[in-house]
Design a protein around this motif. Structure first.
Motif, PDB file in Angstrom:
ATOM      1  N   GLU A  93       0.834  -1.204   0.000  1.00 52.39           N
ATOM      2  CA  GLU A  93       0.000   0.000   0.000  1.00 52.39           C
ATOM      3  C   GLU A  93       0.867   1.251   0.000  1.00 52.39           C
TER       4      GLU A  93
ATOM      5  N   ARG B 215      -5.440   7.771   1.995  1.00 57.01           N
ATOM      6  CA  ARG B 215      -6.096   6.466   1.926  1.00 57.01           C
ATOM      7  C   ARG B 215      -6.527   6.191   0.491  1.00 57.01           C
TER       8      ARG B 215
ATOM      9  N   CYS C 296     -13.939  -8.950   1.544  1.00 58.37           N
ATOM     10  CA  CYS C 296     -13.523  -7.667   2.088  1.00 58.37           C
ATOM     11  C   CYS C 296     -13.433  -6.668   0.937  1.00 58.37           C
ATOM     12  N   SER C 297     -13.170  -5.422   1.262  1.00 56.16           N
ATOM     13  CA  SER C 297     -13.017  -4.392   0.231  1.00 56.16           C
ATOM     14  C   SER C 297     -11.769  -4.671  -0.603  1.00 56.16           C
TER      15      SER C 297
ATOM     16  N   ASP D 148      -8.746  -3.148   0.878  1.00 55.90           N
ATOM     17  CA  ASP D 148      -8.346  -3.567   2.224  1.00 55.90           C
ATOM     18  C   ASP D 148      -7.045  -4.366   2.190  1.00 55.90           C
ATOM     19  N   ARG D 149      -6.008  -3.868   2.832  1.00 56.36           N
ATOM     20  CA  ARG D 149      -4.737  -4.568   2.990  1.00 56.36           C
ATOM     21  C   ARG D 149      -4.170  -5.052   1.649  1.00 56.36           C
TER      22      ARG D 149
END
Length: 354
Positions: free
Chosen positions: A7, A183, A253-254, A257-258
């Motif tokens: 990320e 983000r 999950c999205s 996400d991670r």
């Protein structure tokens, strides 16, 4: 929560060059040489993030092995041929196929195993599982010429896709950008697509890499005698809709996400895949449902034979596995099976059967 190493890399890229399309994001999440999801872990099984059909029951691989044995015979039982698997996971499917294919004289003597796999971690598992001479490839480009049988189980669903959303009479491409506190967020950028606009909110998915590989596979089958079998979840006819999903620890999950720690996949458009195989020069057959394929190949008879030799707890496991693989509300109808052959070869069973 602290961002993942991947990320942080993606955030720096977006700061430098601007938002990136979804296919670039997926490629990084799954295949970054250091932090990519598939590059350093075993994602399969109860201890991983998801379970594939070969891990559910040995029957799945055995039935495909029988299909390969029939394909070998259709190729004229060559003295030497290539058995190729795209995205072979732990090597479970290949192991089960080889065991079942022993019923066909000459198969084991003539087979040369080729695995298209980019993950060093998974290559180690495949070597340990198969325990025999294997040639690995990073792509189809280095596969040798000659008679071949190609198997791709849950391979195409993990290839990167692009997404477009209809807004105010035009298609906007979904891209990954930065929101508050750096983000990751999903945004839109105007694109010009050669197709009529949809209703606001419609999602159009495009898989250029998926189609490129299918065309390459079709070209291979056009140049050398061979057959291919593609098994994946998806839809038989092209349709609008958002099918991109992320799974981590067996839960959805999205997709944001991670990054690098979740599996990203999308439903395979089998109509587009078949067209790409045909453009390459192969003849596609199907798709049919996984339920139809497995039942036609003898799923129930094989399960009954194993059940006769099993104790009660094992019988229950076999029954649950059969239901999961072929149940109408489980993998049976969601997963499709598509075959492709070189021109001039017969239509493989059970494609074209009533």
């Amino acid at each position: 929560m602290k961002p993942t190493p991947l990320e942080q890399i993606i955030v720096a890229m977006i700061r430098e060059d601007g938002p990136i399309p979804l296919d670039r994001y997926m490629a990084l999440c799954l295949g970054h040489p250091v932090h990519g999801y598939y590059m350093s872990r075993d994602p399969f099984g109860p201890e991983g993030d998801f379970i594939t059909a070969p891990e559910i029951s040995q029957i799945f691989g055995e039935l495909i092995g029988i299909w390969c044995a029939a394909a070998f015979q259709a190729l004229g039982a060559p003295d030497e041929f290539h058995l190729i698997e795209l995205g072979p996971g732990r090597g479970t499917l290949m192991s089960d196929m080889l065991r079942a294919s022993r019923v066909m004289p000459g198969f084991r003597d003539g087979v040369r195993i080729h695995l298209v796999e980019t993950s060093p971690a998974l290559r180690k598992l495949q070597a340990a599982r198969l325990g025999q001479t294997i040639t690995w490839h990073d792509s189809l480009a280095t596969l040798p010429d000659g008679p071949s049988i190609v198997i791709a189980n849950e391979f195409f669903d993990a290839l990167p896709i692009r997404q477009f959303e209809s807004r105010n009479g035009q298609w906007m491409e979904r891209r990954i950008g930065l929101g508050a506190d750096d983000r990751l967020v999903i945004g839109l950028s105007a694109q010009h697509l050669d197709r009529p606009p949809g209703t606001d909110g419609d999602i159009l998915e495009s898989a250029p890499l998926r189609d490129d590989i299918a065309r390459e596979l079709g070209s291979r089958l056009a140049a050398s005698p061979g057959v291919a079998l593609v098994i994946d979840y998806g839809h038989a006819a092209s349709a609008l809709g958002d099918t991109l999903q992320a799974v981590r620890r067996h839960k959805f999950c999205s997709i944001l996400d991670r990054p690098g720690e979740a599996d990203l996949t999308s439903h395979v458009d089998f109509e587009s895949l078949g067209n790409a195989l045909r453009q390459g020069g192969a003849l596609p057959h199907g798709p049919i449902t996984q339920r139809q394929f497995l039942l036609s190949m003898g799923l129930e008879a094989r399960a009954a034979l194993l059940t006769q030799k099993a104790k009660l707890p094992e019988r229950n496991v076999i029954g649950r596995a059969v239901e999961r693989l072929a149940g109408e509300n489980q993998m049976g109808n969601l997963f499709k099976v598509l075959a492709a052959t070189s021109p001039g070869l017969p239509t493989p069973y059970p494609f074209g059967s009533p």
